[in-house]
Design a protein around this motif. Structure first.
Motif, PDB file in Angstrom:
ATOM      1  N   GLN A 199      40.588  40.899  41.625  1.00 46.97           N
ATOM      2  CA  GLN A 199      41.839  40.273  42.065  1.00 46.97           C
ATOM      3  C   GLN A 199      41.698  39.664  43.460  1.00 46.97           C
ATOM      4  O   GLN A 199      42.255  38.604  43.746  1.00 46.97           O
ATOM      5  CB  GLN A 199      42.975  41.297  42.058  1.00 46.97           C
TER       6      GLN A 199
ATOM      7  N   LYS B 279      33.820  34.361  44.639  1.00 47.52           N
ATOM      8  CA  LYS B 279      33.868  34.032  43.215  1.00 47.52           C
ATOM      9  C   LYS B 279      32.480  33.693  42.694  1.00 47.52           C
ATOM     10  O   LYS B 279      32.176  33.931  41.535  1.00 47.52           O
ATOM     11  CB  LYS B 279      34.786  32.842  42.967  1.00 47.52           C
ATOM     12  N   GLU B 280      31.661  33.102  43.555  1.00 48.17           N
ATOM     13  CA  GLU B 280      30.292  32.779  43.172  1.00 48.17           C
ATOM     14  C   GLU B 280      29.522  34.097  43.097  1.00 48.17           C
ATOM     15  O   GLU B 280      29.265  34.750  44.109  1.00 48.17           O
ATOM     16  CB  GLU B 280      29.678  31.840  44.212  1.00 48.17           C
TER      17      GLU B 280
ATOM     18  N   CYS C  22      37.829  34.001  48.466  1.00 53.16           N
ATOM     19  CA  CYS C  22      37.534  33.061  47.374  1.00 53.16           C
ATOM     20  C   CYS C  22      36.051  32.715  47.301  1.00 53.16           C
ATOM     21  O   CYS C  22      35.533  32.445  46.214  1.00 53.16           O
ATOM     22  CB  CYS C  22      38.352  31.785  47.527  1.00 53.16           C
ATOM     23  N   CYS C  23      35.361  32.720  48.430  1.00 49.14           N
ATOM     24  CA  CYS C  23      33.929  32.388  48.409  1.00 49.14           C
ATOM     25  C   CYS C  23      33.121  33.413  47.610  1.00 49.14           C
ATOM     26  O   CYS C  23      31.991  33.140  47.202  1.00 49.14           O
ATOM     27  CB  CYS C  23      33.383  32.263  49.821  1.00 49.14           C
TER      28      CYS C  23
ATOM     29  N   TYR D 298      32.367  42.229  39.349  1.00 47.99           N
ATOM     30  CA  TYR D 298      33.081  42.128  40.625  1.00 47.99           C
ATOM     31  C   TYR D 298      33.660  43.462  41.092  1.00 47.99           C
ATOM     32  O   TYR D 298      34.646  43.513  41.803  1.00 47.99           O
ATOM     33  CB  TYR D 298      34.181  41.059  40.586  1.00 47.99           C
TER      34      TYR D 298
ATOM     35  N   ILE E 101      39.121  38.259  44.886  1.00 51.84           N
ATOM     36  CA  ILE E 101      38.344  37.022  44.985  1.00 51.84           C
ATOM     37  C   ILE E 101      39.186  35.782  44.705  1.00 51.84           C
ATOM     38  O   ILE E 101      38.708  34.667  44.840  1.00 51.84           O
ATOM     39  CB  ILE E 101      37.097  37.037  44.073  1.00 51.84           C
ATOM     40  N   GLU E 102      40.436  35.976  44.357  1.00 42.39           N
ATOM     41  CA  GLU E 102      41.358  34.860  44.131  1.00 42.39           C
ATOM     42  C   GLU E 102      42.174  34.553  45.376  1.00 42.39           C
ATOM     43  O   GLU E 102      42.987  33.630  45.366  1.00 42.39           O
ATOM     44  CB  GLU E 102      42.317  35.196  42.972  1.00 42.39           C
ATOM     45  N   LYS E 103      41.957  35.295  46.472  1.00 41.37           N
ATOM     46  CA  LYS E 103      42.828  35.199  47.638  1.00 41.37           C
ATOM     47  C   LYS E 103      42.081  34.779  48.903  1.00 41.37           C
ATOM     48  O   LYS E 103      41.042  35.347  49.242  1.00 41.37           O
ATOM     49  CB  LYS E 103      43.499  36.543  47.903  1.00 41.37           C
TER      50      LYS E 103
END
Length: 91
Positions: free
Chosen positions: A32, A43-44, A40-41, A14, A34-36
């Motif tokens: 960090q 994360k894949e 968030c999309c 990432y 990708i948690e917000k």
């Protein structure tokens, strides 16, 4: 000077190697982000890797797949340019 991104290379961890027009290279850690919210999309991992691109002269993700620069997720090029220069670590 307005920093202009010319190439990006996403990595499995990432992070993204970001190449600027003037030759500067930075490594941006998205782990960090990708948690917000909207990020968030990403994360894949397939989306993170496959949709990572340069749009609007900066690092972006073409989430819709339509190359619509008004609907992409992007990172401010000034934020990226402020990161320390790194050596290219791509094999």
């Amino acid at each position: 000077m307005f920093p202009k991104v010319v190439q990006v290379i996403p990595m499995q961890d990432y992070s993204v190697y970001v190449y600027f027009e003037d030759g500067k290279i930075v490594n941006y850690d998205m782990s960090q982000m990708i948690e917000k919210g909207a990020f968030c999309c990403l994360k894949e991992i397939e989306i993170f890797l496959d949709r990572c691109t340069v749009m609007n002269d900066t690092l972006a993700w073409d989430i819709s797949g339509n190359w619509d620069d008004t609907t992409c997720l992007d990172i401010d090029p000034d934020t990226l340019y402020a990161l320390p220069h790194v050596q290219e670590a791509i094999a």
